[in-house]
Design a protein around this motif. Structure first.
Motif, PDB file in Angstrom:
ATOM      1  N   UNK A  70       2.319   7.652   5.508  1.00 31.99           N
ATOM      2  CA  UNK A  70       3.008   7.280   6.745  1.00 31.99           C
ATOM      3  C   UNK A  70       3.788   5.981   6.591  1.00 31.99           C
ATOM      4  N   UNK A  71       3.176   5.009   5.933  1.00 32.43           N
ATOM      5  CA  UNK A  71       3.867   3.740   5.669  1.00 32.43           C
ATOM      6  C   UNK A  71       5.125   3.961   4.842  1.00 32.43           C
ATOM      7  N   UNK A  72       5.026   4.833   3.864  1.00 35.98           N
ATOM      8  CA  UNK A  72       6.181   5.121   3.018  1.00 35.98           C
ATOM      9  C   UNK A  72       7.346   5.623   3.869  1.00 35.98           C
ATOM     10  N   UNK A  73       7.056   6.531   4.784  1.00 38.44           N
ATOM     11  CA  UNK A  73       8.101   7.056   5.664  1.00 38.44           C
ATOM     12  C   UNK A  73       8.637   5.969   6.594  1.00 38.44           C
ATOM     13  N   UNK A  74       7.743   5.165   7.157  1.00 39.23           N
ATOM     14  CA  UNK A  74       8.149   4.122   8.095  1.00 39.23           C
ATOM     15  C   UNK A  74       8.939   3.005   7.424  1.00 39.23           C
ATOM     16  N   UNK A  75       8.685   2.770   6.149  1.00 40.76           N
ATOM     17  CA  UNK A  75       9.337   1.661   5.432  1.00 40.76           C
ATOM     18  C   UNK A  75      10.487   2.122   4.546  1.00 40.76           C
ATOM     19  N   UNK A  76      10.905   3.385   4.672  1.00 44.61           N
ATOM     20  CA  UNK A  76      11.902   3.936   3.751  1.00 44.61           C
ATOM     21  C   UNK A  76      13.243   3.205   3.778  1.00 44.61           C
ATOM     22  N   UNK A  77      13.597   2.609   4.870  1.00 45.81           N
ATOM     23  CA  UNK A  77      14.873   1.891   4.958  1.00 45.81           C
ATOM     24  C   UNK A  77      14.702   0.384   4.809  1.00 45.81           C
ATOM     25  N   UNK A  78      13.613  -0.029   4.176  1.00 43.07           N
ATOM     26  CA  UNK A  78      13.361  -1.455   3.968  1.00 43.07           C
ATOM     27  C   UNK A  78      13.344  -1.744   2.467  1.00 43.07           C
ATOM     28  N   UNK A  79      12.996  -2.962   2.138  1.00 47.18           N
ATOM     29  CA  UNK A  79      12.916  -3.430   0.757  1.00 47.18           C
ATOM     30  C   UNK A  79      11.539  -3.161   0.134  1.00 47.18           C
ATOM     31  N   UNK A  80      10.702  -2.410   0.836  1.00 47.01           N
ATOM     32  CA  UNK A  80       9.334  -2.200   0.372  1.00 47.01           C
ATOM     33  C   UNK A  80       9.130  -0.761  -0.078  1.00 47.01           C
ATOM     34  N   UNK A  81       8.628  -0.608  -1.287  1.00 42.13           N
ATOM     35  CA  UNK A  81       8.227   0.695  -1.795  1.00 42.13           C
ATOM     36  C   UNK A  81       6.724   0.849  -1.602  1.00 42.13           C
ATOM     37  N   UNK A  82       6.282   2.092  -1.511  1.00 43.18           N
ATOM     38  CA  UNK A  82       4.880   2.371  -1.236  1.00 43.18           C
ATOM     39  C   UNK A  82       4.372   3.431  -2.215  1.00 43.18           C
ATOM     40  N   UNK A  83       3.177   3.198  -2.736  1.00 45.42           N
ATOM     41  CA  UNK A  83       2.541   4.119  -3.676  1.00 45.42           C
ATOM     42  C   UNK A  83       1.107   4.377  -3.232  1.00 45.42           C
ATOM     43  N   UNK A  84       0.689   5.644  -3.324  1.00 47.64           N
ATOM     44  CA  UNK A  84      -0.713   5.994  -3.094  1.00 47.64           C
ATOM     45  C   UNK A  84      -1.280   6.468  -4.429  1.00 47.64           C
ATOM     46  N   UNK A  85      -2.472   5.975  -4.751  1.00 49.33           N
ATOM     47  CA  UNK A  85      -3.112   6.255  -6.038  1.00 49.33           C
ATOM     48  C   UNK A  85      -4.328   7.149  -5.819  1.00 49.33           C
ATOM     49  N   UNK A 123      -6.262   0.920 -14.658  1.00 48.87           N
ATOM     50  CA  UNK A 123      -5.396  -0.160 -14.164  1.00 48.87           C
ATOM     51  C   UNK A 123      -3.994  -0.048 -14.762  1.00 48.87           C
ATOM     52  N   UNK A 124      -3.904   0.269 -16.044  1.00 47.57           N
ATOM     53  CA  UNK A 124      -2.592   0.403 -16.694  1.00 47.57           C
ATOM     54  C   UNK A 124      -1.779   1.534 -16.070  1.00 47.57           C
ATOM     55  N   UNK A 125      -2.426   2.658 -15.770  1.00 42.25           N
ATOM     56  CA  UNK A 125      -1.740   3.791 -15.136  1.00 42.25           C
ATOM     57  C   UNK A 125      -1.262   3.395 -13.741  1.00 42.25           C
ATOM     58  N   UNK A 126      -2.106   2.706 -12.999  1.00 40.78           N
ATOM     59  CA  UNK A 126      -1.756   2.297 -11.634  1.00 40.78           C
ATOM     60  C   UNK A 126      -0.603   1.294 -11.644  1.00 40.78           C
ATOM     61  N   UNK A 127      -0.672   0.307 -12.516  1.00 39.44           N
ATOM     62  CA  UNK A 127       0.397  -0.698 -12.595  1.00 39.44           C
ATOM     63  C   UNK A 127       1.714  -0.039 -13.020  1.00 39.44           C
ATOM     64  N   UNK A 128       1.660   0.851 -14.004  1.00 40.13           N
ATOM     65  CA  UNK A 128       2.877   1.537 -14.446  1.00 40.13           C
ATOM     66  C   UNK A 128       3.473   2.372 -13.313  1.00 40.13           C
TER      67      UNK A 128
END
Length: 166
Positions: A70-85, A123-128
């Motif tokens: 939901x955050x990803x959709x709400x922030x799509x027109x901003x400078x913030x990217x969102x990832x779910x792991x 951690x390496x997979x998540x950071x990448x």
């Protein structure tokens, strides 16, 4: 001190969902002021696939999944990217702390431990994934396999997990 089921449920939701929600809400205004920002929230395979005996945990992680999407959709027109792991098995103490009884099949659990990602690998997979602005990160072969299986046949995937847990 004995903790009631109601208190256990509240604790799991407070840590997994509300902790994620309030941390995100705390940092979001500051991230919006920056030229670029990124929010990465950690769900679980239990957030997309039910695990017997872990329904509350799974529900809390499913809530993290939907919050993050939901955050990803709400922030799509901003400078913030969102990832779910969605991490698969990682060699931590989570199984001991989860209340799942693995003593019945100690040999299998030692074999299973050898297949787990190390915390460093996870951690390496998540950071990448975060650096590559991925929408979803599946950390580990088990997470990737079960995600595909669950998408193709949710009931069959659920039955496989139930069988594995027995």
């Amino acid at each position: 001190m004995k903790v009631s089921n109601k208190e256990k449920i509240k604790l799991v939701m407070d840590i997994n969902f509300y902790g994620t929600l309030y941390m995100t809400k705390s940092f979001l205004p500051h991230l919006l002021e920056r030229p670029v920002g990124h929010i990465t929230n950690v769900s679980s395979m239990g957030g997309f696939l039910p695990v017997p005996g872990q329904s509350i945990y799974g529900a809390s992680k499913a809530a993290v999944k939907l919050l993050t999407e939901g955050l990803s959709a709400e922030l799509k027109d901003t400078n913030i990217n969102v990832t779910v792991v969605f991490p698969g098995g990682v060699g931590t103490n989570i199984m001991q702390n989860s209340g799942v009884d693995r003593s019945r099949n100690k040999e299998a659990s030692e074999e299973d431990m050898a297949k787990l990602l190390t915390p460093k690998e996870a951690a390496e997979i998540i950071v990448q994934g975060t650096e590559n602005d991925e929408y979803r990160v599946l950390a580990g072969k088990d997470s990737k396999l079960l995600d595909k299986m669950y998408r193709l046949s949710p009931k069959r995937a659920s039955e496989l997990i139930a069988k594995k847990m027995n």
